[in-house]
Design a protein around this motif. Structure first.
Motif, PDB file in Angstrom:
ATOM      1  N   ALA A   1      21.096  47.736 103.528  1.00 47.63           N
ATOM      2  CA  ALA A   1      20.366  48.258 103.545  1.00 47.63           C
ATOM      3  C   ALA A   1      19.310  47.379 102.621  1.00 47.63           C
ATOM      4  N   THR A   2      20.527  46.155 102.179  1.00 50.00           N
ATOM      5  CA  THR A   2      19.827  45.140 101.480  1.00 50.00           C
ATOM      6  C   THR A   2      19.757  43.594 102.395  1.00 50.00           C
ATOM      7  N   THR A   3      20.315  43.797 103.016  1.00 47.12           N
ATOM      8  CA  THR A   3      20.850  42.771 104.054  1.00 47.12           C
ATOM      9  C   THR A   3      19.339  42.875 105.320  1.00 47.12           C
ATOM     10  N   LEU A   4      19.592  43.914 105.494  1.00 45.27           N
ATOM     11  CA  LEU A   4      18.132  44.072 106.755  1.00 45.27           C
ATOM     12  C   LEU A   4      16.900  44.366 105.682  1.00 45.27           C
ATOM     13  N   THR A   5      16.597  44.256 104.484  1.00 47.10           N
ATOM     14  CA  THR A   5      14.569  44.144 104.106  1.00 47.10           C
ATOM     15  C   THR A   5      15.213  42.819 104.032  1.00 47.10           C
TER      16      THR A   5
ATOM     17  N   PRO B   1      13.030  38.879 101.548  1.00 50.76           N
ATOM     18  CA  PRO B   1      14.012  38.013 100.804  1.00 50.76           C
ATOM     19  C   PRO B   1      13.676  38.904  99.232  1.00 50.76           C
ATOM     20  N   ALA B   2      11.923  38.769  98.559  1.00 51.72           N
ATOM     21  CA  ALA B   2      12.432  38.960  97.401  1.00 51.72           C
ATOM     22  C   ALA B   2      12.641  41.001  97.530  1.00 51.72           C
ATOM     23  N   VAL B   3      12.163  41.942  98.374  1.00 45.42           N
ATOM     24  CA  VAL B   3      12.571  43.448  98.597  1.00 45.42           C
ATOM     25  C   VAL B   3      14.044  43.584  98.507  1.00 45.42           C
ATOM     26  N   GLY B   4      14.559  42.327  99.241  1.00 41.33           N
ATOM     27  CA  GLY B   4      16.096  42.485  99.116  1.00 41.33           C
ATOM     28  C   GLY B   4      16.236  41.922  97.740  1.00 41.33           C
ATOM     29  N   ALA B   5      15.999  41.811  96.803  1.00 43.46           N
ATOM     30  CA  ALA B   5      16.572  41.196  95.366  1.00 43.46           C
ATOM     31  C   ALA B   5      16.609  42.354  95.233  1.00 43.46           C
ATOM     32  N   VAL B   6      15.147  43.359  94.838  1.00 46.31           N
ATOM     33  CA  VAL B   6      15.127  44.312  94.612  1.00 46.31           C
ATOM     34  C   VAL B   6      15.880  45.403  94.923  1.00 46.31           C
ATOM     35  N   LEU B   7      16.123  45.843  95.505  1.00 48.49           N
ATOM     36  CA  LEU B   7      17.445  46.479  96.409  1.00 48.49           C
ATOM     37  C   LEU B   7      18.511  46.449  95.970  1.00 48.49           C
TER      38      LEU B   7
END
Length: 570
Positions: A147-151, A156-162
């Motif tokens: 999920a982190t890789t996908l977002t 990138p900012a949403v991936g950092a949130v996850l």
């Protein structure tokens, strides 16, 4: 490396099968995350009314992920449970084998109900930990990474949130483990007290009723349950705190993702996907609270098992004569037994028995009498080689018992205590468990009462004969399925007298030349106790029989009565 770390590694149960199960769990969880996020994208994109061909990929993806989640979950369950059951079978056999040399001298004052319940529960918790903790955690990590890789590939900012969400949840899991571990010992102590008091009041219900102690017994039970309830409430508060923390973290990550997605300039369908990603990830992380609880229980259980099994047996072999032991066992004769100035104790302090001089001729039937605390049960443990002498000597057929392997001496004795255990299994398996292998293979008996009978075991006719000789012919005829009738918990009821006679049948079936019986008439009325002892002595003709009797029940039926209140007996 600390003991705790070593225990944790063993409890985690990392193995190729568990790793594969964890990856399958990750695939199932990732399919769930993909299903949620893809569905969100599809709903928003469909609201824009594009050509249907533009939605086919998403539609197929939703169907694929919807089917993939239960399929992966099924294979994960099969794989993980197969591994756990295999470990459980091996650990049970090994634990029981390690427990036998400690019986009874190293088991302390723990009651039978407490000991059996504790060992069984601890083994169950330990072997379930890979299924309840390792596999869910591996699955959550794998799905969270996906999920982190996908977002992150989209925004990138949403991936950092996850990623931050995963780190916060990891901290919460560590907090949950600490709270669970800290309160686990108190919960188990309270639960043990409930078992102890319940067993005590049930066992002595008649005596309590006779002296009017029912109300006091009920108060004991109420107090024990109140203590357990308080400890469980204390434990659940920490768990609730962590569960709420995971939920709040999911809410915060969802709000942050929504804010970042709106300002990122991506399309509305992608924004929906990004907003739903933390929600779906939070769902798979929600199981970690229960998983951490399972780890805390398993770690505490492993520590208790290690403490119990790490004790040095009361009898340890040093420079023994294996050839002499082999000749003694293979001879098949009933040995002569002799104690000279024998003194023994269970722990530091005053002796539990002795000094005693005692000679038991082959085939002699002897009753040991004396008040409580005179050392009758201790003397049986010395004879059966379950307890070492502090001083004096013990001769078996003229040889010092310490010169013979403990397992060889023990193979000469069949011990029946005052509370014979009945396994929740068939009558046949309860008997075959006592038969075991030939004496020369002592120490390799299978402890599983539900195991398939060995092809070389006693025939049904031999089993039936042992029951008849123990006075259970009429009871056997009344059983609905004969030897295949299930007895014990959840099966056919068995009275105290029938339980005592079943123990006698086991002793006779063992074909061991010396029978040691500790209060065989305990908890039985006088006529029933007399009948049980009569049938035993009749069936045990030619074998040495030593009976401990507190009230003198059956003393008139033996060849000789030994009073341990005297300094020396012979």
């Amino acid at each position: 490396m600390s003991t705790t770390s070593s225990t944790d590694r063993r409890v985690l149960g990392i193995s190729p099968r568990i790793i594969v199960a964890g990856l399958l769990a990750g695939a199932a969880a990732a399919s769930g995350v993909a299903l949620t996020t893809t569905s969100g994208w599809l709903i928003v994109r469909a609201d824009q009314r594009p050509q249907i061909l533009l939605l086919l990929t998403a539609i197929v993806g939703v169907r694929t992920f919807g089917l993939g989640r239960p399929v992966f979950r099924y294979f994960e369950r099969v794989r993980s449970h197969d591994a756990a059951l295999d470990v459980l079978a091996r650990r049970r056999a090994q634990t029981y084998a390690d427990l036998v040399p400690l019986t009874p001298a190293r088991l302390g004052r723990r009651g039978r109900a407490d000991l059996l319940t504790g060992v069984v529960d601890d083994l169950t918790d330990v072997t379930e930990a890979p299924v309840r903790f390792t596999v869910p955690v591996l699955g959550a990590l794998a799905a969270g990474a996906v999920a982190t890789t996908l977002t992150a590939s989209l925004v990138p900012a949403v991936g950092a949130v996850l990623a931050a969400m995963l780190l916060v949840c990891a901290a919460l899991v560590a907090l949950c483990y600490r709270l669970e571990s800290r309160s686990q010992a108190r919960v188990l102590a309270a639960r043990s007290e409930v078992v102890r008091v319940g067993h005590l009041t049930a066992r002595h219900a008649g005596e309590l009723q006779a002296v009017g102690g029912q109300d006091a017994a009920l108060r004991w039970l109420d107090d024990a349950h109140d203590e357990l309830r308080g400890r469980l409430l204390e434990q659940s508060q920490g768990r609730a705190l962590v569960s709420g923390g995971v939920l709040l973290t999911t809410v915060g990550a969802t709000v942050a993702s929504a804010y970042l997605a709106v300002g990122s300039g991506v399309s509305s369908p992608v924004q929906a996907l990004l907003v739903l990603a933390p929600v779906a990830t939070g769902e798979i992380l929600g199981v970690l609270t229960d998983a951490t609880r399972a780890l805390a229980r398993a770690t505490a259980g492993q520590d208790r098992l290690d403490t119990l099994l790490a004790q040095e047996p009361a009898v340890v072999d040093h420079d023994v004569d294996e050839d002499a032991a082999h000749a003694l066992v293979r001879s098949g004769r009933t040995p002569a037994l002799q104690l000279e100035q024998a003194v023994a104790r269970w722990s530091e302090g005053r002796p539990a028995v002795g000094p005693v001089d005692l000679v038991l001729e082959p085939g002699e039937h002897v009753a040991l009498v004396g008040p409580n605390g005179s050392g009758k049960t201790t003397l049986l443990s010395v004879l059966a080689r379950h307890l070492e002498l502090t001083s004096g000597s013990y001769l078996v057929d003229g040889r010092d018992a310490r010169e013979l392997p403990a397992h060889a001496v023990r193979s000469l004795f069949a011990v029946v205590d005052d509370e014979p255990h009945v396994f929740a299994s068939t009558l046949r398996n309860n008997l075959l468990l006592a038969a075991g292998p030939p004496p020369s293979d002592a120490g390799s008996t299978s402890p599983d009462p539900d195991a398939e009978p060995a092809s070389t075991g006693p025939s049904d006719e031999v089993l039936l004969t042992s029951l008849r000789r123990a006075g259970l012919a009429d009871w056997l005829q009344a059983l609905p399925d004969g030897l295949d009738t299930r007895i014990g918990t959840g099966g056919h009821g068995i009275s105290g007298g029938e339980r005592a006679r079943l123990a006698v049948a086991r002793a006779l079936l063992s074909q061991r030349p010396v029978l040691l019986l500790d209060e065989p008439g305990a908890h039985l009325d006088h006529p029933t106790a007399q009948a049980v002892i009569h049938d035993l002595l009749t069936a045990a003709s030619g074998r040495t029989v030593v009976i401990v009797t507190h009230h003198g029940v059956g003393a008139e039926q033996v060849d000789r009565v030994v009073d341990l209140t005297r300094e020396k007996v012979a």
